[in-house]
Design a protein around this motif. Structure first.
Motif, PDB file in Angstrom:
ATOM      1  N   LYS A   1       0.171   8.061 -44.343  1.00 36.39           N
ATOM      2  CA  LYS A   1      -0.160   8.707 -43.074  1.00 36.39           C
ATOM      3  C   LYS A   1       1.026   9.529 -42.570  1.00 36.39           C
ATOM      4  CE  LYS A   1      -3.519   5.214 -41.518  1.00 36.39           C
ATOM      5  NZ  LYS A   1      -4.673   6.121 -41.505  1.00 36.39           N
ATOM      6  N   TYR A   2       0.766  10.330 -41.519  1.00 37.33           N
ATOM      7  CA  TYR A   2       1.806  11.121 -40.886  1.00 37.33           C
ATOM      8  C   TYR A   2       2.076  10.552 -39.496  1.00 37.33           C
ATOM      9  CZ  TYR A   2       1.445  14.538 -44.637  1.00 37.33           C
ATOM     10  OH  TYR A   2       1.470  15.138 -45.876  1.00 37.33           O
ATOM     11  N   PRO A   3       3.278  10.785 -38.943  1.00 32.70           N
ATOM     12  CA  PRO A   3       3.633  10.192 -37.652  1.00 32.70           C
ATOM     13  C   PRO A   3       2.621  10.415 -36.529  1.00 32.70           C
ATOM     14  CG  PRO A   3       5.588  11.107 -38.673  1.00 32.70           C
ATOM     15  CD  PRO A   3       4.428  11.495 -39.549  1.00 32.70           C
ATOM     16  N   HIS A   4       2.001  11.588 -36.473  1.00 41.86           N
ATOM     17  CA  HIS A   4       1.075  11.871 -35.368  1.00 41.86           C
ATOM     18  C   HIS A   4      -0.200  11.014 -35.433  1.00 41.86           C
ATOM     19  CE1 HIS A   4      -0.817  14.475 -38.463  1.00 41.86           C
ATOM     20  NE2 HIS A   4      -1.927  14.238 -37.790  1.00 41.86           N
ATOM     21  N   GLU A   5      -0.409  10.367 -36.561  1.00 35.88           N
ATOM     22  CA  GLU A   5      -1.591   9.505 -36.713  1.00 35.88           C
ATOM     23  C   GLU A   5      -1.343   8.083 -36.214  1.00 35.88           C
ATOM     24  OE1 GLU A   5      -3.962  10.370 -40.486  1.00 35.88           O
ATOM     25  OE2 GLU A   5      -1.938  10.983 -41.099  1.00 35.88           O
ATOM     26  N   LEU A   6      -0.117   7.787 -35.784  1.00 41.90           N
ATOM     27  CA  LEU A   6       0.254   6.432 -35.378  1.00 41.90           C
ATOM     28  C   LEU A   6       0.562   6.362 -33.883  1.00 41.90           C
ATOM     29  CD1 LEU A   6       2.683   5.512 -38.313  1.00 41.90           C
ATOM     30  CD2 LEU A   6       0.188   5.288 -38.226  1.00 41.90           C
ATOM     31  N   SER A   7       0.441   5.158 -33.323  1.00 47.01           N
ATOM     32  CA  SER A   7       0.775   4.934 -31.912  1.00 47.01           C
ATOM     33  C   SER A   7       2.295   4.907 -31.738  1.00 47.01           C
ATOM     34  CB  SER A   7       0.194   3.601 -31.443  1.00 47.01           C
ATOM     35  OG  SER A   7       0.858   2.523 -32.084  1.00 47.01           O
ATOM     36  N   GLY A   8       2.749   4.956 -30.473  1.00 46.76           N
ATOM     37  CA  GLY A   8       4.178   4.927 -30.191  1.00 46.76           C
ATOM     38  C   GLY A   8       4.842   3.658 -30.695  1.00 46.76           C
ATOM     39  N   GLY A   9       4.176   2.515 -30.506  1.00 50.21           N
ATOM     40  CA  GLY A   9       4.725   1.258 -30.977  1.00 50.21           C
ATOM     41  C   GLY A   9       4.830   1.205 -32.487  1.00 50.21           C
ATOM     42  N   MET A  10       3.847   1.739 -33.170  1.00 54.86           N
ATOM     43  CA  MET A  10       3.878   1.776 -34.638  1.00 54.86           C
ATOM     44  C   MET A  10       5.008   2.673 -35.123  1.00 54.86           C
ATOM     45  SD  MET A  10      -0.230   1.968 -35.343  1.00 54.86           S
ATOM     46  CE  MET A  10      -0.238   1.792 -37.123  1.00 54.86           C
ATOM     47  N   ARG A  11       5.181   3.808 -34.464  1.00 54.68           N
ATOM     48  CA  ARG A  11       6.255   4.731 -34.866  1.00 54.68           C
ATOM     49  C   ARG A  11       7.633   4.092 -34.671  1.00 54.68           C
ATOM     50  NH1 ARG A  11       3.012   8.638 -32.232  1.00 54.68           N
ATOM     51  NH2 ARG A  11       4.489   8.746 -30.490  1.00 54.68           N
TER      52      ARG A  11
END
Length: 257
Positions: free
Chosen positions: A130-140
């Motif tokens: 996946k790419y960063p924009h596909e994840l939530s802030g906590g996941m990032r």
């Protein structure tokens, strides 16, 4: 000898017509495996101190020693985690977490396997493509922690890494970071404005005064609290007493400023 020694550190910022002293005569020692938090009013130089320890620039006066080496020779022993995750948006999660290893020319089958194991430990193994924009802030932020730990730093510098997150995610990440660092026996310094976070995650809390930044006081977190996970510390009956002491001191410092 201590793992980290900061000795009589002074730092100032210079402009064409003025000099601003950010830190003055800072001396402290941190033992290996210890977790220490920095608290203080805005402008007291907490982040400046973290940047100096990271070797991002040199102090005007004083020395910083990590494992008997000047910090400029020990930069590969240091990992830095910021308030923002700074993941590269055009790269996949897999590419992001392996970036530090690649830069250090330490990317091999073993380091790659260990990094992916750490990603699985964070329950994020499914995000590799996946790419960063596909994840939530906590996941990032968890991804940013994996990227930081992948290079196996001996000292981890945390500059308000949870402040942009919602409260529930913040509490979960405090626990995750605390347990992960303890499992990997990492030494850590945390800059925060959150008294509760400092108490819940640390062995010691150092309070700074401002203008210029100086060490005002130090609080030893009781051993039985320091061994507990942050969420449990916040719910312990002894937590409120140390919180009240630090809150009152910070309040006095703000009034003085």
């Amino acid at each position: 000898m201590a793992f980290l020694t900061v000795d009589q550190l002074t730092h100032a910022y210079f402009s064409t017509d003025s000099v601003t002293t950010a830190l003055q005569d800072i001396s402290l020692e941190v033992e290996e495996g210890e977790f220490v938090s920095f608290l203080g009013p805005s402008g007291c130089g907490k982040t400046t101190l973290l940047s100096l320890i990271a070797g991002l620039f040199q102090p005007v006066l004083g020395t910083i020693i990590i494992r008997n080496e000047p910090v400029k020779h020990a930069h590969e022993q240091i990992g830095y985690m910021f308030q923002q995750d700074y993941l590269l948006p055009w790269k996949t999660i897999e590419q992001n977490i392996l970036l530090g290893l690649k830069i250090q020319d330490n990317l091999n089958d073993m380091s790659k396997t260990l990094t992916f194991e750490l990603l699985d430990h964070m329950n994020l193994g499914h995000t590799k493509k996946k790419y960063p924009h596909e994840l939530s802030g906590g996941m990032r932020q968890r991804i940013a922690l994996v990227r930081t730990l992948a290079t196996n730093p001996k000292l981890l510098l945390l500059d308000e890494p949870f402040s942009a997150l919602d409260y529930q995610t913040k509490l979960k990440l405090e626990n995750l970071v605390f347990t992960t660092l303890k499992e990997h026996k990492k030494t850590a310094l945390l800059v925060t404005h959150d008294i509760g976070e400092a108490i819940a995650m640390s062995d010691r809390v150092i309070v700074f005064s401002a203008n210029p930044g100086r060490i005002k006081s130090e609080y030893i977190v009781p051993e039985h609290l320091a061994k507990m996970e942050p969420f449990d510390v916040r719910n312990h009956e002894d937590y409120k007493d140390i919180f009240q002491m630090i809150w009152e001191e910070l309040n006095e410092l703000e009034v003085e400023n």
